[in-house]
Motif scaffolding. Structure first.
Motif: not given
Length: 274
Positions: A1-25
């Motif tokens: 299972x992915x480490x939900x507190x790892x820096x790599x996970x958090x960076x990927x998650x932030x980038x994916x969320x910004x992209x999600x918001x941009x597409x949704x908008x």
């Protein structure tokens, strides 16, 4: 299972969320649909890619989407009120039922497995995609029934369970009863707030003691995700609206219907094909 507190996970998650918001908008501006119908399937796919535990993935997607609807619906409702497109009689009649239904949906999430939420979203989203793809509107009657409040209750329940605002379900329902489209859209903008606030409260309560959530989650609402999505969608929605003036709206509607249909089938496959 992915480490939900790892820096790599958090960076990927932030980038994916910004992209999600941009597409949704962009899609919201292009097609006039609520962001939730875009945000939930994209978040679902993103969480699956990042190996967020399946037990909480759909709950997180739905609750986080609902949280983004609160500021969006306030802004949208104010704009529609200035244009005079809110039907206040219908709003006063439906509001208590929508609030009750959405509260029930939020609380019910505590007792529903992630697969159940996924199934609900997948089935209804697929039906919405079919409705969008049809060349003619479905007409049920020339006006709303004299007692239409239970319809509002069902819209509240299923909108809360799907993580969407009022427009995705209420606009097709109202227009099926020959309700003027501009008034339907304007009034639905206020439904979004009535749905999101009690539903978010229910999802926070239902996920308060749940494990396996990403960091900085308030119940099932991931606060950083909601902020990132909303921040991006606010800037991209006007660009989508300007594109809508230059592109063929019929093709856009069919393209979104295809996107929604494929996304809903992917969700249903995750339930039945696993």
């Amino acid at each position: 299972m992915t480490d939900l507190y790892s820096p790599i996970f958090l960076i990927l998650l932030a980038g994916g969320l910004i992209f999600t918001g941009a597409i949704a908008g962009v899609l919201a501006g292009l097609l006039g649909v609520g962001g939730g119908i875009v945000i939930v399937p994209v978040l679902f796919l993103l969480f699956d890619y990042l190996d967020v535990p399946s037990q909480v993935a759909m709950h997180l997607a739905v609750a986080t989407s609902l949280a983004t609807i609160i500021p969006t619906s306030i802004s949208s409702a104010r704009a529609h009120n200035k244009r005079g497109t809110i039907d206040w009689d219908l709003l006063k009649s439906w509001a208590p039922w929508i609030i009750l239904g959405s509260a029930i949906g939020g609380v019910a999430s505590k007792y529903l497995a992630s697969e159940s939420l996924t199934l609900i979203f997948g089935c209804i989203a697929f039906a919405v995609s079919i409705n969008m793809a049809l060349p003619k509107k479905i007409i049920l009657a020339e006006k709303l029934p004299s007692v239409s409040q239970p319809i509002a209750g069902f819209i509240g329940v299923f909108s809360a369970l799907m993580g969407i605002g009022g427009g995705t379900l209420s606009v097709p329902v109202l227009t099926a009863y020959c309700f003027p489209i501009h008034r339907a859209v304007g009034t639905a903008a206020t439904f979004g707030l009535l749905i999101a606030v009690p539903a978010v409260a229910g999802f926070i309560w239902s996920g308060w003691s749940t494990d396996l959530r990403p960091p900085y989650s308030l119940g099932y609402v991931n606060v950083p995700a909601a902020v990132l999505i909303f921040s991006a969608s606010v800037f991209t929605a006007p660009h989508g609206a300007s594109l809508a003036a230059r592109l063929n709206p019929e093709r856009l509607r069919l393209a979104f219907a295809a996107f929604l249909g494929l996304s809903s089938l992917k969700m249903l496959w995750s339930v039945f094909g696993a």
